[in-house]
Design a protein around this motif. Structure first.
Motif, mmCIF file in Angstrom:
data_model
loop_
_atom_site.group_PDB
_atom_site.id
_atom_site.type_symbol
_atom_site.label_atom_id
_atom_site.label_comp_id
_atom_site.label_asym_id
_atom_site.label_seq_id
_atom_site.Cartn_x
_atom_site.Cartn_y
_atom_site.Cartn_z
ATOM 1 N N LEU A 1 16.104 7.832 -3.916
ATOM 2 C CA LEU A 1 15.748 6.373 -3.643
ATOM 3 C C LEU A 1 16.218 5.397 -4.690
ATOM 4 C CD1 LEU A 1 14.487 4.828 -1.251
ATOM 5 C CD2 LEU A 1 12.194 4.905 -2.398
ATOM 6 N N PRO A 2 17.342 4.757 -4.368
ATOM 7 C CA PRO A 2 17.582 3.662 -5.360
ATOM 8 C C PRO A 2 16.631 2.237 -5.352
ATOM 9 C CG PRO A 2 18.951 3.345 -3.448
ATOM 10 C CD PRO A 2 18.118 4.604 -3.016
ATOM 11 N N VAL A 3 15.377 2.600 -5.703
ATOM 12 C CA VAL A 3 14.336 1.373 -5.544
ATOM 13 C C VAL A 3 14.446 0.689 -7.000
ATOM 14 C CG1 VAL A 3 12.373 2.962 -5.965
ATOM 15 C CG2 VAL A 3 12.309 0.908 -4.836
ATOM 16 N N SER A 4 14.276 -0.542 -6.845
ATOM 17 C CA SER A 4 14.024 -1.306 -8.058
ATOM 18 C C SER A 4 12.715 -2.218 -7.761
ATOM 19 C CB SER A 4 15.359 -2.536 -8.188
ATOM 20 O OG SER A 4 16.401 -2.105 -8.540
ATOM 21 N N ILE A 5 11.646 -1.939 -8.504
ATOM 22 C CA ILE A 5 10.489 -2.572 -8.470
ATOM 23 C C ILE A 5 10.390 -3.697 -9.125
ATOM 24 C CG2 ILE A 5 8.023 -2.159 -8.657
ATOM 25 C CD1 ILE A 5 8.588 0.646 -7.801
ATOM 26 N N CYS B 1 4.517 5.973 -5.451
ATOM 27 C CA CYS B 1 5.086 6.697 -4.098
ATOM 28 C C CYS B 1 6.515 6.530 -4.083
ATOM 29 C CB CYS B 1 4.629 5.922 -2.938
ATOM 30 S SG CYS B 1 5.161 6.860 -1.481
ATOM 31 N N LEU B 2 7.008 5.333 -4.448
ATOM 32 C CA LEU B 2 8.666 5.131 -4.331
ATOM 33 C C LEU B 2 9.189 5.690 -5.481
ATOM 34 C CD1 LEU B 2 8.328 1.327 -3.253
ATOM 35 C CD2 LEU B 2 8.866 3.320 -1.920
ATOM 36 N N TYR C 1 -5.985 -5.001 -4.564
ATOM 37 C CA TYR C 1 -5.009 -5.313 -4.673
ATOM 38 C C TYR C 1 -3.870 -4.622 -5.535
ATOM 39 C CZ TYR C 1 -0.663 -8.321 -5.076
ATOM 40 O OH TYR C 1 0.578 -8.991 -5.111
ATOM 41 N N PRO C 2 -4.260 -4.857 -6.718
ATOM 42 C CA PRO C 2 -3.507 -4.073 -7.942
ATOM 43 C C PRO C 2 -3.171 -2.576 -7.909
ATOM 44 C CG PRO C 2 -5.062 -5.705 -9.037
ATOM 45 C CD PRO C 2 -5.378 -5.491 -7.534
ATOM 46 N N ALA C 3 -4.473 -2.024 -7.527
ATOM 47 C CA ALA C 3 -4.463 -0.519 -7.635
ATOM 48 C C ALA C 3 -3.431 -0.010 -6.061
ATOM 49 C CB ALA C 3 -5.817 0.042 -6.947
ATOM 50 N N GLY C 4 -3.726 -0.809 -5.075
ATOM 51 C CA GLY C 4 -2.511 -0.734 -3.961
ATOM 52 C C GLY C 4 -1.212 -0.791 -4.425
ATOM 53 N N LYS C 5 -0.779 -1.786 -5.025
ATOM 54 C CA LYS C 5 0.626 -1.817 -5.499
ATOM 55 C C LYS C 5 0.973 -0.774 -6.638
ATOM 56 C CE LYS C 5 2.580 -5.979 -4.134
ATOM 57 N NZ LYS C 5 3.458 -6.256 -3.497
ATOM 58 N N ALA C 6 0.091 -0.449 -7.412
ATOM 59 C CA ALA C 6 0.483 0.687 -8.150
ATOM 60 C C ALA C 6 0.795 2.060 -7.490
ATOM 61 C CB ALA C 6 -0.672 0.830 -9.204
ATOM 62 N N ALA C 7 -0.215 2.176 -6.558
ATOM 63 C CA ALA C 7 -0.057 3.477 -5.815
ATOM 64 C C ALA C 7 1.470 3.591 -5.017
ATOM 65 C CB ALA C 7 -1.201 3.511 -4.686
ATOM 66 N N THR D 1 0.789 -1.188 0.175
ATOM 67 C CA THR D 1 -0.023 -0.077 0.159
ATOM 68 C C THR D 1 0.788 1.349 -0.088
ATOM 69 O OG1 THR D 1 -0.105 0.231 2.415
ATOM 70 C CG2 THR D 1 -1.756 -1.161 1.363
ATOM 71 N N PRO D 2 0.264 2.504 -0.227
ATOM 72 C CA PRO D 2 1.040 3.581 -0.074
ATOM 73 C C PRO D 2 1.699 3.931 1.187
ATOM 74 C CG PRO D 2 -1.078 4.171 -1.349
ATOM 75 C CD PRO D 2 -0.982 2.468 -0.740
ATOM 76 N N TYR D 3 0.849 3.479 2.203
ATOM 77 C CA TYR D 3 1.484 3.522 3.510
ATOM 78 C C TYR D 3 2.783 2.828 3.692
ATOM 79 C CZ TYR D 3 2.331 2.628 8.661
ATOM 80 O OH TYR D 3 2.807 2.266 9.895
ATOM 81 N N HIS D 4 3.057 1.531 2.962
ATOM 82 C CA HIS D 4 4.265 0.881 3.229
ATOM 83 C C HIS D 4 5.285 1.599 2.267
ATOM 84 C CE1 HIS D 4 1.771 -2.859 3.757
ATOM 85 N NE2 HIS D 4 2.302 -2.434 4.873
ATOM 86 N N GLY D 5 4.775 2.333 1.147
ATOM 87 C CA GLY D 5 5.562 3.147 0.310
ATOM 88 C C GLY D 5 6.272 4.583 1.240
ATOM 89 N N ALA D 6 5.315 5.041 1.952
ATOM 90 C CA ALA D 6 5.673 6.308 2.624
ATOM 91 C C ALA D 6 6.960 5.746 3.711
ATOM 92 C CB ALA D 6 4.508 6.854 3.417
ATOM 93 N N GLN D 7 6.609 4.587 4.428
ATOM 94 C CA GLN D 7 7.839 4.140 5.374
ATOM 95 C C GLN D 7 8.930 3.883 4.614
ATOM 96 O OE1 GLN D 7 5.772 0.492 6.579
ATOM 97 N NE2 GLN D 7 5.618 1.282 8.530
#
Length: 335
Positions: A145-149, A138-139, A128-134, A79-85
């Protein structure tokens, strides 16, 4: 964190991706820490792996545990909450890898194959897909941020709660002489071996950057998948097909039952990181089969069954469509 060599922290370390990634990273010389909500005695089975208890809801404690690692892998961000973390790790870790899903791609009308640049689902959805997309947005919007999705297909490998390949593995174990498939057996839906996800995680750890990468197996049809499983298991069975969707009684059902071809492009992973599969598809199937047969046998010895080993299959598709042997026998006899 180790003084000598590299260190990695895996959030969700007891799942199938976490276990596979830990093994790959330890083999590469990393000291690996598995973060878990509840400590499990079977979590740290490898030398070089330790387990710690981390409450995901406690952001301050989570960030303290992650700080300074060469790699942070999050297998359970949704979720975006996890992304903000995770966004707060900019400048604090060497590389961040987050597991996402190909379900974020906007359908219908998907190209074949699907590149990572294809649009993702709308922001106002709440599934679920929308949460992952959000989460992804965010990331990717976080500076520095060196993030690989990593967008995976349907995962398969040991220790999973879902194994679509069980649809064929059980038939081979039951010595069924045929399987009946809907959609002419031509459906293609991405599957992803966890051992190959682990390989791509390792490559991302060594080459940090902000990126999105697809990761999937060879784009086989469902009939081809069935044939490969039967061949690996030394089982001879006829693959019978018919046009259109599966019947309400389960005849023709398979977990790849989609009318359009869904295929992921792996061009970016190959070009940017030199990705090559760590295990072949047949070798991945052998790992699936060995683990699944043992796990189901143990469940049956305890009075349970395959449904207890793979509860997510029941959640996704229900309990009654998987092995309609009587309907298959009647269909083949009348063909």
């Amino acid at each position: 964190m180790t003084v000598h060599g590299r260190s990695a922290f895996v959030i969700g370390g007891t799942g199938q991706i976490g276990r596979a990634a830990a093994a790959r990273l330890v083999a590469a010389g990393y000291a690996v820490t598995l973060g878990q909500r509840r400590l499990r005695t079977d979590a740290a089975e490898l030398d070089g792996v330790v387990s710690v208890q981390v409450d995901r809801a406690d952001t301050e404690a989570l960030l303290k545990a992650l700080d300074g690692h060469d790699l942070v892998l999050d297998t359970v961000a949704f979720t975006p909450y996890h992304g903000a973390q995770l966004a707060q790790l900019a400048g604090r870790v060497g590389s961040l890898v987050v597991i996402s899903t190909g379900a974020v791609y906007q359908a219908p009308g998907l190209p074949v194959p699907i590149p990572e640049t294809w649009p993702t689902v709308e922001r106002d959805a709440h599934d679920y897909p929308a949460g992952k997309a959000a989460l992804e947005r965010c990331l990717l919007a976080t500076p520095g941020l060196p993030v690989s999705i990593l967008r995976t297909g349907v995962l398969h490998g040991p220790y999973g709660k879902s194994l679509d390949h069980w649809s064929f593995i059980k038939r081979a174990l039951d010595r069924r002489p045929y399987v009946v498939l809907a959609q002419d057996g031509r459906s293609r839906f991405p599957t992803t071996a966890v051992a190959n996800v682990a390989e791509l995680i390792y490559l991302c750890a060594r080459h940090p950057a902000a990126r999105v990468l697809n990761i999937a197996d060879d784009p086989l049809t469902v009939a081809e998948i069935g044939a490969r499983i039967f061949a690996v298991m030394g089982h001879e069975a006829e693959i019978v097909t018919f046009a259109g969707p599966s019947r309400p009684d389960g005849l023709g059902f398979h977990p790849w039952n989609v009318p359009e071809q869904i295929v992921f492009s792996l061009d970016r992973a190959r070009a940017e990181l030199g990705y090559r599969p760590a295990v072949s598809y047949d070798d991945a199937l052998r790992q699936d089969i060995e683990w699944a047969a043992r796990a189901v046998s143990e469940a049956e010895a305890g009075g349970g069954g395959w449904q207890d080993v793979f509860p997510d299959l029941i959640v996704r598709h229900g309990p009654d469509v998987w092995f309609p042997y009587a309907a298959e026998d009647a269909y083949v006899a009348g063909a």
